[in-house]
Design an enzyme around this catalytic site. Sequence first.
Site, mmCIF file in Angstrom:
data_model
loop_
_atom_site.group_PDB
_atom_site.id
_atom_site.type_symbol
_atom_site.label_atom_id
_atom_site.label_comp_id
_atom_site.label_asym_id
_atom_site.label_seq_id
_atom_site.Cartn_x
_atom_site.Cartn_y
_atom_site.Cartn_z
ATOM 1 N N ASP A 541 0.879 -1.170 0.000
ATOM 2 C CA ASP A 541 0.000 0.000 0.000
ATOM 3 C C ASP A 541 0.921 1.225 0.000
ATOM 4 O OD1 ASP A 541 -2.259 1.712 0.509
ATOM 5 O OD2 ASP A 541 -1.626 1.763 2.603
ATOM 6 N N GLY A 607 -13.992 21.526 -0.476
ATOM 7 C CA GLY A 607 -13.311 20.935 -1.627
ATOM 8 C C GLY A 607 -12.527 21.929 -2.455
ATOM 9 N N GLY A 609 -11.257 25.482 -0.916
ATOM 10 C CA GLY A 609 -10.319 26.263 -0.124
ATOM 11 C C GLY A 609 -11.038 27.230 0.795
ATOM 12 N N GLY A 622 -6.325 28.180 -1.744
ATOM 13 C CA GLY A 622 -7.048 27.030 -2.278
ATOM 14 C C GLY A 622 -6.627 26.654 -3.682
ATOM 15 N N ASP A 744 -6.838 -1.652 4.493
ATOM 16 C CA ASP A 744 -6.377 -2.753 3.661
ATOM 17 C C ASP A 744 -6.710 -4.118 4.256
ATOM 18 O OD1 ASP A 744 -5.112 -1.064 1.714
ATOM 19 O OD2 ASP A 744 -3.566 -0.677 3.192
#
Length: 855
Positions: A541, A607, A609, A622, A744
């Site tokens: 990973d 999503g 700034g 942002g 995981d």
Amino acid sequence: MVKQIDPVCGMEVESEKTPYKSVYKGKIYYFCSPHCKKAFEKNPEYYLQHGPVGMPKSLQVNKLTKTREKIRVIGVDCPTCVLAIQKSLHKIGATIDIDVTTGDAVVIYDQDKISLVDINKAIREAGYDLEKGTLVFSVELEPEEAHNFEKKVSRLKGVFSCHYSPASNLAKITYNPLTTNPAEIKELVRALGYQVGEVEESQLEDKREKPLWIPLASFGLGLTVVTWHSLEAFHLVFPLPPIIYFAVATAVIFLNYDLLVRGLLALIRLSPSMDSLVTLSSLVAYITGIIQLLLSHEGMGMFEIPAGVLGFVSLGTYIENRVRKRAFNYLYALASAQKGKVRVIRDGKLVEVESDQVKPGEIVEVKAGERILVDGVVVEGWGYVDESTFTGEPAPVLKSAEKRDIVLSGTILVSGYLRVRATRVGKETSLAYIIEAVKEAQFRKPQFQRIADRVVGYLTWAIIAVSIGTFLYWATLGGASYSEAALFAAAVLAVTCPCPLGIAVPLVVAIAIINATRIGIVVRSGDVFERILQVDTVVFDKTGTLTMGKPRVQEVIFLDSAGEEVLRYLCSAENRSEHPLASAVIEYCSEKKVVSLEPEHYEHFPGLGIFAKINGAEVIVGSKRLLEMFNLEVPGQVNERAEKEISQGSTIFYVALNGKVSALVLVRDEIREDALRVVSFLKKKGLTTILATGDSKVVAENLSRELSLDQVYAEMRPEDKGELVEKLQASGKKVLFVGDGINDAVALSRAFVGIAMGGGADISKEAGDAVLAGGNLEPLIALFKLSELVRKKALENLLWAFAYNLTLVPIAAGILWKPLGVMLRPELAAGAMMASDITVVVNAVSMLRWQNKRG
């Protein structure tokens, strides 16, 4: 709930639950399985006339083995879940009826063909699990009996599995709590002839260790009569009356009555052990001596044998147990490390209480030199903490309230002062988890140990057969007296003890587990040492595994000369944000010692700034899209620089001050310092290295180039990683997956070997066969090296044990007696046997000196 009788097999059926029913002549009949329903519909009149007893013989035999068992399935919440489970069970010939609301179910299966273990496996393969209980107890058992014991107990009602650890003398039972309970299981185990003992949570000591004077007295008496008898043969000392030999032999037998009882019980259970062979050898000689004494008053030629055999075995067993116990001293220290008194704040006062009485959320005070006895978060003070229990690293680590650092139970505050808010206490701490994981791993046996277990079982019966054959040969065809024939038979029993085989591997594995714990590896599966050496592909990973999992500001590129002012506004604006990238900026500002200002106005755009007014200035922080929303244009050269940094794996965002783009912030998840070293080590071993990440293709490929990985899979969901592992293994690969243990979990559980990165306080949530408790990759190299040592030591022990038995059996049976006049007397054979036993133990314990060396 109405219960009906199945007209085919005669079983009780709950009419409202079973889906198998049929209407005949206006009446509903209920069945336990589709097989019974099908049989009834073929010939209903036959079963209505004759009932279950009148079934055809072939069908009767099949139905008599049918078992109905109540179970509880975990994770079922819809009809689709039930269908998936039914399909999985159908493949192995079982049927199930499940209540979707509770998970309660009745499974019907043929107990001659499949077991509860198979049922559990099929349900797990469908993606669900069963509610199970666990019982651990000590049992009076020799290593040679382990295989038979496990087989017998696994057949008990409601038992999923039974595993016995010869290294710690503990048995672990996994059972179905809906059909049995610990008390019932213990009673059934006792009914099989085994002595069951209670075990405290942290108790690992061997319960059978005798006081030192008993083995010393046994050995002293045995050695004295054996030596005196030998000197008598050469007329170097005066002969002792036979009654004295008889008295000494009787005294030694009395001192070792527990060994004789265990040996006889093992014989009665039809699973003879080392104690059984020693018991037979001693009693054959003792009874022969009594017969000689009664008939001819000359029994001293036999009484020294039980005294010598039991004396040597008694001392040898004591030494073996002491050496074995030394191997577990580190584990005892771990267990005691979570016990003690702590100072906790209650009602504004410091109160001293036992560590397991602290409640989560309470504040615990820790002073320099004291051991921290709870898991928690530092809320006041700072200090250097020795975390070598978890990381294997001796250098103390700075912990402070400012960073809200995590501390773990069992670590030591070397200097400073801390107040810690407890998050986990007692059995819930990370240290308690490690101790439990080490205990758990002892019950998981490597393949070569399972083979050795079976060999030991067959070998013990073969020894008894050879001993009987030896006696019959010498007594009939060999021209020896009955006394001499008995000597040969007793010698075979004494010399061919398979005890070294029984402890050859489990002790090596147990010590390896303890060594692993010392360097920060929590081994949860004892067979991981064997399996990891068969791996040919390693899948990593990315986030939290090859990288730190924590974004850091690499650089702030200022586009004009007012760098300090722009940085102060950036820090002030981000001080209000909770975004992970904001945390990276705040940490950067703290390192640069920037003094922040309080925003007059603050607005968050999810999503995108933030926008803020600070000291009259307008600040935008942002993405490029946010700048476009405010009609701001990014200069061409700035755009080129941003694209270049993105192509190299960085995350970028912009800072605009008063309508002008003033700075570019580069953030990146740093690669672990030891990642390149680990990947290089694996590639040198010829392993294929693969990156599987949910991150973008650009970021993944950039990281792959830096670490020289062989293959890259990007933009993968957790279930995609699991499917990748399955696909690789379906093509014949044996995959080692290294991941963070939570996201995981699917891939870790499906991989041939799963290694989880320890997440500090989250360690108890980790999945996998082993956990790198310190959160570093370097111990993975150590695990490979330690596994190679385990294989070497295990094979050495097995080869020694087999060679010893194969070499001395013919001599004990008398092959050298006629040509050379050489006889291996039973007492000397017992001494040789215990020397072999101790050799195996010492070879295993020598692993305690192993140290992890880099390179």
